[in-house]
Design a protein around this motif. Sequence first.
Motif, PDB file in Angstrom:
ATOM      1  N   ALA A   1      -1.484   1.264  29.479  1.00  0.00           N
ATOM      2  CA  ALA A   1      -0.573   0.313  30.118  1.00  0.00           C
ATOM      3  C   ALA A   1      -0.210  -0.842  29.185  1.00  0.00           C
ATOM      4  CB  ALA A   1      -1.208  -0.247  31.383  1.00  0.00           C
ATOM      5  N   LYS A   2       1.008  -1.411  29.411  1.00  0.00           N
ATOM      6  CA  LYS A   2       1.383  -2.677  28.763  1.00  0.00           C
ATOM      7  C   LYS A   2       1.550  -3.726  29.858  1.00  0.00           C
ATOM      8  CE  LYS A   2       4.568  -0.468  25.744  1.00  0.00           C
ATOM      9  NZ  LYS A   2       5.756  -0.604  24.909  1.00  0.00           N
ATOM     10  N   GLU A   3       2.370  -4.715  29.599  1.00  0.00           N
ATOM     11  CA  GLU A   3       2.548  -5.738  30.637  1.00  0.00           C
ATOM     12  C   GLU A   3       3.706  -5.374  31.554  1.00  0.00           C
ATOM     13  OE1 GLU A   3       4.968  -8.427  31.323  1.00  0.00           O
ATOM     14  OE2 GLU A   3       6.388  -7.314  30.097  1.00  0.00           O
ATOM     15  N   ALA A   4       3.697  -5.911  32.773  1.00  0.00           N
ATOM     16  CA  ALA A   4       4.815  -5.707  33.685  1.00  0.00           C
ATOM     17  C   ALA A   4       5.074  -6.992  34.463  1.00  0.00           C
ATOM     18  CB  ALA A   4       4.531  -4.556  34.638  1.00  0.00           C
ATOM     19  N   GLY A   5       4.732  -8.109  33.876  1.00  0.00           N
ATOM     20  CA  GLY A   5       4.793  -9.343  34.647  1.00  0.00           C
ATOM     21  C   GLY A   5       5.953 -10.249  34.340  1.00  0.00           C
TER      22      GLY A   5
ATOM     23  N   GLY B   1       4.512   0.641  29.591  1.00  0.00           N
ATOM     24  CA  GLY B   1       3.447   1.542  29.162  1.00  0.00           C
ATOM     25  C   GLY B   1       3.209   2.545  30.286  1.00  0.00           C
ATOM     26  N   LYS B   2       1.943   2.852  30.557  1.00  0.00           N
ATOM     27  CA  LYS B   2       1.629   3.741  31.682  1.00  0.00           C
ATOM     28  C   LYS B   2       1.665   2.916  32.971  1.00  0.00           C
ATOM     29  CE  LYS B   2      -0.101   7.152  34.080  1.00  0.00           C
ATOM     30  NZ  LYS B   2       0.857   8.212  34.469  1.00  0.00           N
ATOM     31  N   ALA B   3       2.475   3.339  33.944  1.00  0.00           N
ATOM     32  CA  ALA B   3       2.541   2.607  35.211  1.00  0.00           C
ATOM     33  C   ALA B   3       1.320   2.952  36.061  1.00  0.00           C
ATOM     34  CB  ALA B   3       3.818   2.953  35.960  1.00  0.00           C
TER      35      ALA B   3
ATOM     36  N   VAL C   1       4.272  -2.178  39.971  1.00  0.00           N
ATOM     37  CA  VAL C   1       5.104  -2.437  38.788  1.00  0.00           C
ATOM     38  C   VAL C   1       6.519  -2.793  39.222  1.00  0.00           C
ATOM     39  CG1 VAL C   1       6.131  -1.420  36.710  1.00  0.00           C
ATOM     40  CG2 VAL C   1       3.738  -0.962  37.268  1.00  0.00           C
ATOM     41  N   GLU C   2       7.045  -2.024  40.172  1.00  0.00           N
ATOM     42  CA  GLU C   2       8.387  -2.347  40.665  1.00  0.00           C
ATOM     43  C   GLU C   2       8.417  -3.748  41.264  1.00  0.00           C
ATOM     44  OE1 GLU C   2       9.795   0.649  43.346  1.00  0.00           O
ATOM     45  OE2 GLU C   2       9.960   2.158  41.755  1.00  0.00           O
TER      46      GLU C   2
ATOM     47  N   SER D   1      14.982  -1.743  40.249  1.00  0.00           N
ATOM     48  CA  SER D   1      14.057  -1.712  39.110  1.00  0.00           C
ATOM     49  C   SER D   1      13.869  -0.286  38.629  1.00  0.00           C
ATOM     50  CB  SER D   1      12.714  -2.329  39.509  1.00  0.00           C
ATOM     51  OG  SER D   1      12.272  -1.756  40.712  1.00  0.00           O
ATOM     52  N   ILE D   2      13.838  -0.143  37.318  1.00  0.00           N
ATOM     53  CA  ILE D   2      13.625   1.173  36.714  1.00  0.00           C
ATOM     54  C   ILE D   2      12.393   1.069  35.820  1.00  0.00           C
ATOM     55  CG2 ILE D   2      14.594   2.919  35.166  1.00  0.00           C
ATOM     56  CD1 ILE D   2      17.393   1.744  36.012  1.00  0.00           C
ATOM     57  N   ILE D   3      11.425   1.924  36.100  1.00  0.00           N
ATOM     58  CA  ILE D   3      10.217   1.919  35.268  1.00  0.00           C
ATOM     59  C   ILE D   3      10.443   2.846  34.076  1.00  0.00           C
ATOM     60  CG2 ILE D   3       7.778   2.556  35.172  1.00  0.00           C
ATOM     61  CD1 ILE D   3       7.617   1.858  38.156  1.00  0.00           C
ATOM     62  N   VAL D   4      10.296   2.296  32.870  1.00  0.00           N
ATOM     63  CA  VAL D   4      10.381   3.121  31.665  1.00  0.00           C
ATOM     64  C   VAL D   4       8.939   3.333  31.210  1.00  0.00           C
ATOM     65  CG1 VAL D   4      11.281   3.264  29.321  1.00  0.00           C
ATOM     66  CG2 VAL D   4      12.595   2.079  31.094  1.00  0.00           C
ATOM     67  N   GLU D   5       8.453   4.534  31.429  1.00  0.00           N
ATOM     68  CA  GLU D   5       7.041   4.763  31.121  1.00  0.00           C
ATOM     69  C   GLU D   5       6.842   5.192  29.685  1.00  0.00           C
ATOM     70  OE1 GLU D   5       5.026   7.410  33.809  1.00  0.00           O
ATOM     71  OE2 GLU D   5       3.710   5.789  34.453  1.00  0.00           O
TER      72      GLU D   5
END
Lengths: 168, 331, 144
Positions: free
Chosen positions: C83-87, C13-15, C21-22, C69-73
């Motif tokens: 935001a969503k989850e990043a865990g 989602g929104k980082a 997040v990374e 790691s690549i953040i897909v926003e």
Amino acid sequence: MTKELIRLKVNGELREIAAPAEKLLLDVLREDLSLTGSKRGCDDSSCGCCAVLVDGVPMLSCVAIASCYQDCEIVTVEGIAPPGELDPVQEGYAVAGGAQCGYCTPGFLIATKALLDHNPNPTLEEIRLALSSNLCRCTGYMQIYESVKLAIERAQAREAAKTAPVGS
Amino acid sequence: MTMPASRVARPSTIEEAVRLLADNGPEAVIIAGGTDVVPNLQMKLFAPRVLVDIKPIRVLQGITIAAAGALRLGALTTLTEIVGSPLLQASYPVLVSAAATIAGPLQRNMGTLGGNLCLETRCLWYNQSHFWRKALGGCLKKDGDVCHVAPGGKRCWAAWSGDSAPALLTLDAEVEITGPRGRRRLPLAQFYLNDGMNRIALGRDELVTSVYLPARTAGRRGIYHKLRIRDSIDYPLAGVAVTLEVDRSGVCREARVAITAVNPAPLLVKEASEWLVGQRYSAELVDRVAHAAIRTGKPLTTSASTPVYRREMVRLFARRALEEAWKNGNA
Amino acid sequence: MHVHRIIAAHDCGKALNPMTVEGQIEGSVYMGLGQALQEEMVWNKGRLMNPTLLEYRIPSTLETPEIESIIVESIDPEGPFGAKEAGEGSLAATIPAIANAIYDAVGVRINTLPITPEKILAALREKEKQRAGNDAPGTNGGSR
């Protein structure tokens, strides 16, 4: 329980406590000296959370009997920088994400401090090896390496500032 | 877990240490680095009244040249010192190769050579907390009369799980022991009794004081391979050390193969020297020696990996180490 | 067995804090790596045989590979500030990724965890045995 007088040099100060002779250094630091930075992770010398510097060498305080280390200079994570200041190693971990839950962090800080004291500019492989007694469950170690690299940069910057001409 | 209440004695001479051991008999436990003893104390595997800390005994430290060009390693030499010693790297590479695999850097800063040679034998049913063991009524080795590894048996199969001893066996090392009747030296191979319950030939009133590496094995090519699940911290699940002396024409002049963590003792593979000396390299010969290594090893279900796999790895490591030592020198 | 590199892309989602997040992605990948290759709770008649950090082996720095790691926003209208989850998402994906990498490298499928060298060796032996049995003319071995 028979107690004995134990004299320890911790973070540059002489501390005297009454404790059972067999009490572990980790427990003395945490319970008698209120230095709770060092953590108990495993109880069997396999995780690195309890690391402290003994005469500059990183060791595991969970398998060290406090009364056997009375002739040594002990430095805990609380003592790697003067009060109110941060060592470059601490700055690196604070800024670059080296700590998530933070439980293993004191051990990593001590192992990193010992590494950089002996080898100010280690390669990634040397960093990996030096930190291979420390387990971290959160970070996957990547941001820990970033933190060590940042610590190296900050230490170099401080050195450069020290040698730069005053004024200007 | 907690430490058993005990007195801590800190002798500064060997004589004083021996006297303390003699006076306290089975009530005394020697402690140096503490990485093996302290967890065991907390698991209540021993219940001493006196802990004899030998770290203050200066003469037990360091690496020195002894009579007849032998190298003397004091019992308190740390594993980190061994790994970093240019002298050992140049002359006894197999020992450096083995010591570098022991646990991790922080454990090696504390752990000593003497301690590594006197490690307690290990077994999944023994190295557990007191609470855990009590639920089972103990085992043959401690507080019970049943072996959970080989039920019905009267022998303890706990595996001797050190890395430096197999390397030292391939160097014909001798161990010096000091007791109330003075000093004695014996070949390291005789130090280990291959009994999980009574692992080493060390009296209750005796202390390992030094290890001697003979001049004649200096310069031997050597390498150690270790089976473990994690590349750091772990004890060996199996290990093979090899030393070779190969002349210019490629003929083997001296050979030793030793295995560890698959028996209650580190053991030399007897056939190895006999079959290899006087021979040139051949894959078939190396296979035959590797097979002899398997027959020497008798792993049981004392650790994380299965006996079948550990045997398999003994064969593979023996073959690989022999090939590397023969073809590449100090690989 | 050695994992050389892991790349993980994760839609969070929104980082809100990209560095964290990374860190979360890398940490999740690490846990997946451990579960895939070396972590196991070994039980014997209701008793946990490896209740310590010495015997329950989470990976050390030496086995943990480089993790990229690549953040897909994206924006999740239901989540706080998008935001969503990043865990934990990256943990779940790591295990089949490693299992597939092993299949790609040596051609055997292991479907119990952890995927140990011992299991791979046994599977390779089994495959060899079957191939020897199927080696009649006209067949193609039949491996998928």
